[in-house]
Write an enzyme that holds these catalytic residues in place. Sequence first.
Site, PDB file in Angstrom:
ATOM      1  N   HIS A  66      -5.030   0.125 -60.296  1.00  0.00           N
ATOM      2  CA  HIS A  66      -3.720   0.718 -60.029  1.00  0.00           C
ATOM      3  C   HIS A  66      -3.824   2.198 -59.686  1.00  0.00           C
ATOM      4  O   HIS A  66      -2.933   2.760 -59.024  1.00  0.00           O
ATOM      5  CB  HIS A  66      -2.822   0.524 -61.258  1.00  0.00           C
ATOM      6  CG  HIS A  66      -1.358   0.519 -60.952  1.00  0.00           C
ATOM      7  ND1 HIS A  66      -0.790   1.291 -59.955  1.00  0.00           N
ATOM      8  CD2 HIS A  66      -0.321  -0.154 -61.526  1.00  0.00           C
ATOM      9  CE1 HIS A  66       0.516   1.086 -59.922  1.00  0.00           C
ATOM     10  NE2 HIS A  66       0.826   0.218 -60.867  1.00  0.00           N
ATOM     11  N   GLU A  91       2.015  -8.760 -41.157  1.00  0.00           N
ATOM     12  CA  GLU A  91       1.695  -9.584 -39.995  1.00  0.00           C
ATOM     13  C   GLU A  91       0.204  -9.525 -39.691  1.00  0.00           C
ATOM     14  O   GLU A  91      -0.300  -8.585 -39.086  1.00  0.00           O
ATOM     15  CB  GLU A  91       2.487  -9.106 -38.778  1.00  0.00           C
ATOM     16  CG  GLU A  91       2.405 -10.019 -37.575  1.00  0.00           C
ATOM     17  CD  GLU A  91       3.151 -11.334 -37.768  1.00  0.00           C
ATOM     18  OE1 GLU A  91       2.472 -12.380 -37.762  1.00  0.00           O
ATOM     19  OE2 GLU A  91       4.377 -11.307 -37.928  1.00  0.00           O
TER      20      GLU A  91
END
Length: 451
Positions: free
Chosen positions: A175, A399
Site C-alpha cells: 500500500h 481498457e
Amino acid sequence: MAIILPNSAMQDLKVTFQESTLVFPAQESAHEKKSIFLSNIDQILNYRIPTANFFSTDPKFPPESVAKRLKTALEKVLVFFDFMAGRLKLNQESGRLEIECNSAGAGFVVASSEYSLEEIGELGCPNLGFQQLAVHSLKNLVLSSADDHDDQPLCIFQVTSFKCGGFAFGMSVNHILHDGISAKTFSDILASQALDEDKPFPFTPCLDRRLLAARSPPTVEYPHPEFFKPQLPNSSPPVFDCKQETLDYIILKFTPNDITYLKQKATKDTKKKISSFDVVVALVWRCKALSYMQEHNKEESDRVSTLLNVVDLRSRLNNPPLPLPYCGNAVLLAYSSAKCSDIEHGPFSNLVEMVSAAPARVTSEYARSVIDSMEIHKLLPCGEYMVSSWLKLGFDQVEYPWGKPLYSCPVASHRKDICWIFPDSHGINALVSLPPPDMDKFKSHFQNFFI
C-alpha cells in the site's frame, strides 16, 4: 438484499505455478540509485493489498500471449514508475521509511488453474481461493529467480490461466506504493503499453510525494480524534495493520431496490439528498457496532463506536494544490462517532447524516494539520471500523488490448477492520471480514434490519 457466503468447494483453485521471476526497468530511470521520500500518510501503510481482475476467453489473446505482453509492458512502465521496482529501507537518522530506487525488480508470476471460470462459479463470491491469484511472495515458488534474495518485491503481478482459456490478472501491491486512484492511474498506463507497438503514456502522473510533506515547523490547528499515538519505539514508523486470526467472509449484495429502501428509510423525515454510498456504509457501521455488543450490558451500550471513512485529498488541498494524477497515498480519514445505544435505538437517518457530513470536515487546512500532527506524534488511525470505497475508482473500466475485466475485486485478506465497498453490475457489494462469533451477530443484525 443478499448475503453471499464463500464457495467452500472452491477454496483451492488447484493452481500450478509455472514461472516466477523479477521484472526490471527496460532502461536506467531518472531516480536510479536515489531514495524516494515517503509522506507521513505513506509511512503507516506498510502492508499488501491483493486484487484480482478476471478476463473471458479471447482466441486472439491466449493467456500465454497476455503474460508476455504484460511482462514487456511492465519493463517499459517501470522506467517511469521506478519506485515500484525498488525496495523499502529505514533511514536510521530520520527513523523514516524510504524507497530505494535500486532497480531490484518487481515480481512476475505465471500460473495455471485446473478449473474453468464457469466451474469457479459466481466471481462475486468472497472466494478464499482467489488468494492464490495474487501471491504476496516469490519465495517457495518453482523456478523463482528471487529465491536467493532475502528481500521481496514491493509488488507482484500474476497471470493465471484457466482451462477454458480465460485468465486472471492479479496484483499484490504494498500500500505504500499507491492508494486506489494512484493504482488506477498505474493500471491505465500499464494497459496502454500492452500493445505490440510503442505508444506514449495516455497522461503523465505526478510522482512528487513531497507535496504531502509536513510543514516546517509542523502546525497542529485541530484536534484529531481519528488518530492516536501508539506506545511503540521511536526508531521506526508504526504500521496500520492487524494481527492474523481466523475470520469469516461474506459479500453483502445491495440491489437498486435495496438501496432505494435504505434511502427511503434514511429520508423519512427529511428531503435531503443522500448517496447510495452513505446509506450502505451507515448500515454496515450499524451492524458492525452492534456485533460487538453483549445483550443487557450497560457498559457496551455506553461504548462509543467510531467509523472511519477513507477520503481522497486530490480535490481538497491547496497551498500547494495536489495534481489529480498524483501517485502515492493522497487519502485521509473522515470520522463518525456515536454511542452503541444510540446506534441501536436511534433513527437510521441519524447514522446516514453522520456518514454524509463527515468528509466535509477534511478541508485543506484540516488535512495539513493531520499531516503535521503525524510528523510530531507518529499517529495511527483510531476507529472501530474503516470503509474504503472502490465505487468510483473504475478498475473494471481499464481498457486492455484484450478488453475490460469481466470482474474486478479486492481479494479477501486478514483485514477484519476494513470493509471494502465496490461496484457490481447490479448494484453495490460490500466485503466484510470478521471473527466467527462477531460475524454471526453481524449477519443477524443485517437481516433483521430489512424485516
